[in-house]
Design a protein around this motif. Structure first.
Motif, mmCIF file in Angstrom:
data_model
loop_
_atom_site.group_PDB
_atom_site.id
_atom_site.type_symbol
_atom_site.label_atom_id
_atom_site.label_comp_id
_atom_site.label_asym_id
_atom_site.label_seq_id
_atom_site.Cartn_x
_atom_site.Cartn_y
_atom_site.Cartn_z
ATOM 1 N N TYR A 4 0.851 -1.182 0.000
ATOM 2 C CA TYR A 4 0.000 0.000 0.000
ATOM 3 C C TYR A 4 0.890 1.237 0.000
ATOM 4 C CZ TYR A 4 -3.728 -3.085 1.878
ATOM 5 O OH TYR A 4 -4.639 -4.084 2.075
ATOM 6 N N ILE A 18 -2.219 3.662 -3.941
ATOM 7 C CA ILE A 18 -1.969 2.233 -4.219
ATOM 8 C C ILE A 18 -2.486 1.431 -3.038
ATOM 9 C CG2 ILE A 18 -0.255 0.449 -4.709
ATOM 10 C CD1 ILE A 18 1.603 2.623 -5.754
ATOM 11 N N LYS A 21 -1.799 -4.274 -3.435
ATOM 12 C CA LYS A 21 -1.139 -4.913 -4.562
ATOM 13 C C LYS A 21 -0.321 -6.110 -4.039
ATOM 14 C CE LYS A 21 -2.089 -2.258 -8.201
ATOM 15 N NZ LYS A 21 -1.039 -1.618 -8.986
ATOM 16 N N LYS A 22 -0.569 -7.286 -4.553
ATOM 17 C CA LYS A 22 0.197 -8.465 -4.129
ATOM 18 C C LYS A 22 1.592 -8.402 -4.734
ATOM 19 C CE LYS A 22 0.295 -13.515 -4.083
ATOM 20 N NZ LYS A 22 -0.413 -14.769 -4.427
ATOM 21 N N ASP A 59 4.618 1.944 -8.375
ATOM 22 C CA ASP A 59 3.377 1.417 -8.951
ATOM 23 C C ASP A 59 2.847 0.167 -8.254
ATOM 24 O OD1 ASP A 59 5.355 -0.344 -9.719
ATOM 25 O OD2 ASP A 59 4.945 -0.214 -11.863
ATOM 26 N N GLY A 60 3.537 -0.285 -7.203
ATOM 27 C CA GLY A 60 3.088 -1.483 -6.501
ATOM 28 C C GLY A 60 3.381 -2.770 -7.245
ATOM 29 N N SER A 61 4.371 -2.730 -8.127
ATOM 30 C CA SER A 61 4.748 -3.942 -8.865
ATOM 31 C C SER A 61 5.625 -4.838 -7.994
ATOM 32 C CB SER A 61 5.502 -3.561 -10.140
ATOM 33 O OG SER A 61 6.651 -2.790 -9.837
#
Length: 228
Positions: A4, A18, A21-22, A59-61
């Motif tokens: 997050y 964000i 996001k896994k 971006d939570g990648s």
């Protein structure tokens, strides 16, 4: 592991660009905590410490340039937590606080210029955690919050310009942890997340420009922590 990003620190608003996001799995460790610049430390049940670096914050990648590098063993402490710039604090079962500095963040090497320097005792608190610039917060069994500032990071000396200043009470939460620039997050027993900003770090005064702003719910996780 879910990522997050919170952007409401200026006013305590529920601003989450964000959410959830896994970014990984298999995080079944005894303890996990974050340091600065994407550093994440994991301690196994056998006391090994593993180092990870997360680089997907924009971006939570699931971007992990460094994963599961073993950087130490014997981390069988009551509590371990990180500050900024590689500072790691360990509290023993008898309440001694030990200071370490980790300098292998670039490649995940086992580089420890400072190890196990005793910097204090009597750290028998319900919870202890660190913020930026040597800030350390301790919560007593009765819910009082005490503020300390540690200034011995260069050599691991017991240098405490501020010690045990009471800055609040009623901190009876499921979990409390700090982010950067005085941000403190508290999770209630029902899973609400509250946001606080502490601004008294210069002298240990109870200066709270933002208190108990509800910024989310459903935070019913095994562990939650903030990085920088």
């Amino acid at each position: 592991m879910l990522f997050y990003r919170y952007d409401g620190g200026a006013d305590g608003s529920a601003n989450w660009p964000i959410q959830a996001k896994k970014i990984g799995n298999g995080w079944n460790f005894k303890q996990v905590f974050a340091g600065s610049n994407g550093a994440i430390y994991a301690i196994t049940e056998t006391g090994d410490m593993l180092f990870y670096r997360y680089a997907g914050g924009a971006d939570g990648s699931a971007n992990w340039p460094i994963q599961a590098k073993k950087i130490g063993n014997g981390w069988n402490f009551k509590q371990v937590f990180a500050g900024s710039n590689g500072a790691i604090y360990a509290i023993t079962e008898t309440g001694d606080m030990l200071f370490y500095r980790y300098a292998g963040g670039v490649d995940g090497s086992a580089n420890w210029p400072i190890q196990a320097k005793k910097i204090g005792n009597g750290w028998n608190f319900k919870q202890v955690f660190a913020g930026s610039n040597g800030a350390i917060y301790a919560i007593t069994e009765t819910g009082d919050m005490l503020f300390y500032r540690y200034a011995g990071g260069a050599d691991g000396s017991p240098n405490w310009p501020i010690q045990a200043k009471k800055i609040g009470n009623g901190w009876n939460f499921k979990q409390v942890f700090a982010g950067s620039n005085g941000a403190i997050y508290a999770i209630t027993e029902t899973g609400d997340m509250l946001f606080y900003r502490y601004a008294g770090g210069a002298d240990g005064s109870p200066n709270w420009p933002i208190q108990a702003r509800k910024i989310g719910n459903g935070w019913n996780f095994a562990e939650v922590f903030a990085g920088e």
